[in-house]
Design an enzyme around this catalytic site. Structure first.
Site, PDB file in Angstrom:
ATOM      1  N   PRO A 322      32.773   3.644  -4.341  1.00  0.00           N
ATOM      2  CA  PRO A 322      34.229   3.585  -4.284  1.00  0.00           C
ATOM      3  C   PRO A 322      34.879   2.777  -5.407  1.00  0.00           C
ATOM      4  O   PRO A 322      36.099   2.817  -5.558  1.00  0.00           O
ATOM      5  CB  PRO A 322      34.478   2.871  -2.955  1.00  0.00           C
ATOM      6  CG  PRO A 322      33.313   1.926  -2.826  1.00  0.00           C
ATOM      7  CD  PRO A 322      32.150   2.629  -3.464  1.00  0.00           C
ATOM      8  N   SER A 323      34.099   2.033  -6.207  1.00  0.00           N
ATOM      9  CA  SER A 323      34.717   1.089  -7.133  1.00  0.00           C
ATOM     10  C   SER A 323      35.220   1.796  -8.390  1.00  0.00           C
ATOM     11  O   SER A 323      34.841   2.925  -8.688  1.00  0.00           O
ATOM     12  CB  SER A 323      33.702   0.010  -7.521  1.00  0.00           C
ATOM     13  OG  SER A 323      32.696   0.575  -8.332  1.00  0.00           O
ATOM     14  N   CYS A 324      36.069   1.097  -9.135  1.00  0.00           N
ATOM     15  CA  CYS A 324      36.629   1.664 -10.361  1.00  0.00           C
ATOM     16  C   CYS A 324      35.742   1.353 -11.550  1.00  0.00           C
ATOM     17  O   CYS A 324      36.206   0.883 -12.587  1.00  0.00           O
ATOM     18  CB  CYS A 324      38.024   1.107 -10.595  1.00  0.00           C
ATOM     19  SG  CYS A 324      39.179   1.746  -9.400  1.00  0.00           S
ATOM     20  N   ASP A 325      34.454   1.554 -11.390  1.00  0.00           N
ATOM     21  CA  ASP A 325      33.537   1.342 -12.509  1.00  0.00           C
ATOM     22  C   ASP A 325      32.719   2.612 -12.651  1.00  0.00           C
ATOM     23  O   ASP A 325      32.148   3.099 -11.672  1.00  0.00           O
ATOM     24  CB  ASP A 325      32.623   0.139 -12.222  1.00  0.00           C
ATOM     25  CG  ASP A 325      31.818  -0.255 -13.451  1.00  0.00           C
ATOM     26  OD1 ASP A 325      31.196   0.643 -14.066  1.00  0.00           O
ATOM     27  OD2 ASP A 325      31.803  -1.443 -13.787  1.00  0.00           O
ATOM     28  N   ASN A 366      36.100  -5.524  -7.293  1.00  0.00           N
ATOM     29  CA  ASN A 366      37.215  -4.611  -7.016  1.00  0.00           C
ATOM     30  C   ASN A 366      37.842  -4.862  -5.644  1.00  0.00           C
ATOM     31  O   ASN A 366      38.542  -4.016  -5.105  1.00  0.00           O
ATOM     32  CB  ASN A 366      36.739  -3.153  -7.021  1.00  0.00           C
ATOM     33  CG  ASN A 366      37.251  -2.359  -8.216  1.00  0.00           C
ATOM     34  OD1 ASN A 366      37.027  -1.167  -8.289  1.00  0.00           O
ATOM     35  ND2 ASN A 366      37.920  -2.987  -9.143  1.00  0.00           N
TER      36      ASN A 366
END
Ligand SMILES: *Cc1c(COP(=O)(O)O)cnc(C)c1O
Length: 376
Positions: A322-325, A366
């Site tokens: 789910p993270s923005c990486d 995040n």
């Protein structure tokens, strides 16, 4: 999936992701190790899962503990393990932490070079040390590279130096690589070990202990041999290389002790495609590399994933966290087959997640909380 975990999840619905560990399985695993290697002491590798309930149970069952830091030593002591049942098994230690371990009563230390021996001679005088030798990790799904251990010819020198500095040159250790799928991989390391034992005996130093490390696998998607097959292969190799003078042995299972005892319940956050022509769907979960599934790095560990729709037709998916990486993609090179009927909001169960999940979870990248854990 055990009935106890199933019941727990049903009785306590909750926003996840969360790990649930069944202590009954840990107890069974301990018993299997004890039975498969009856003359070998078990030092549980605390880093695999240091939940206090797990450490308490293993301490009660008589396990010893392989610790990598002063806080891990304190956790093992808090679980009721006497300091004689604890090894400081990390070859890379601050001298201050060695002194701390010594003050807490720990007398067994790993080394792989002379500089570390000198630290131990100063901060933990008179202690027993074992030297870790390099092992190439062939056959392992999570190999441990060249970070730990030294070449065999150096090990003898390291232990001689320990002896000269008033430490007890106790023995050798190696690790054949984590999730080692081939029970025969201990043979090569035991052959090398036996040669070092002989070499040092000729120089008047009698080693008495052999640390066979971890590496015992847990079942993910592929089948693995039972621990008794490992016990048999190791015993045969010990006989082959040490004859009837087999030294005291210990093992340090981590993954094999707790991996299959845990299940993560996660949730599908989004299902999408990148283009109309995209053959793969992208399935985003609320768990990824930063909140529990770090071992999917390079797609090395491939977890079994169960859904409510498993009877339905399957299609290839890229699975992501789910993270923005952008590195937070779990399986892409080798897409994962999931049911076409899988829906946004559905729960999924990720099996074999009792080891190296909570401990590899970030404190909150995040804003995603560290992995919640329940031990039942
Ligand atoms: C991590 C570790 C282990 C446990 O390895 P598994 O493959 O999980 O059994 C054992 N010994 C040492 C020194 C370790 O660092």
């Amino acid at each position: 999936m055990t009935d106890r975990i199933k019941e727990f999840l049903a009785r306590h619905p909750e926003d996840g992701p969360r790990l649930v560990v069944d202590l009954d399985i840990v107890r069974d695993n301990y018993a299997s190790f004890a039975k498969a290697l009856p003359d070998t002491r078990v030092f549980y590798a605390v880093k695999a899962n240091p939940a206090p309930e797990i450490l308490d149970l293993l301490a009660r069952l008589g396990s010893c503990f392989d610790c990598a830091s002063a806080p891990e030593i304190e956790q093992a002591l808090a679980a009721g393990a006497a300091p004689e049942r604890i090894s400081f098994g990390n070859t890379i230690k601050k001298e201050r932490d060695i002194a701390r371990a010594f003050a807490l009563g720990v007398r067994l230390y790993a080394v792989d070079c002379e500089a570390e021996v000198e630290k131990i001679a100063r901060a933990a005088p008179g202690s027993r040390v074992f030297c870790r030798i390099l092992c190439d990790g062939a056959g392992a799904e999570w190999p441990l590279s060249r970070k730990f251990g030294c070449a065999p010819e150096m090990a003898a020198r390291v232990l001689e130096r320990a002896h000269a500095l008033g430490l007890v040159a106790h023995g050798l250790s190696f690790h054949v690589g984590s999730q080692q799928r081939d029970p025969r991989m201990w043979d090569g390391a035991l052959k090398v070990s036996a040669a070092i034992f002989r070499d040092l005996a000729e120089r008047g130093i009698e080693l008495t202990m052999l640390n066979l490390g971890g590496g015992f696998p847990t079942r993910y998607l592929k089948d693995v041999a039972p621990v008794r097959a490992y016990g048999r292969a190791i015993f045969r190799a010990l006989r082959r290389h040490f004859g009837n003078r087999i030294p005291e042995t210990i093992i340090e299972p981590g993954r094999g002790m707790v991996g299959n005892a845990g299940i993560i319940e996660a949730e599908v956050v989004l299902i999408s495609k990148k283009a109309d022509s995209d053959e793969n769907r992208w399935v985003y979960l609320d768990i990824g590399k930063f909140n529990g599934l770090a071992e999917t790095m390079d797609e090395m560990i491939r977890y079994p994933i169960r859904t409510e729709f498993d009877e339905d037709e399957l299609s290839p998916c890229v699975l992501a966290g789910p993270s923005c990486d952008s590195v937070d993609v779990l399986y892409e090179k080798d897409p994962y087959l999931l049911p076409v009927s899988l829906e946004i909001g559905a729960k999924v169960l990720i099996e074999g997640t009792g080891a190296y999940t909570t401990t590899y979870s970030s404190v909150g990248f995040n804003g995603f909380a560290p992995l919640k854990s329940y031990v039942i």
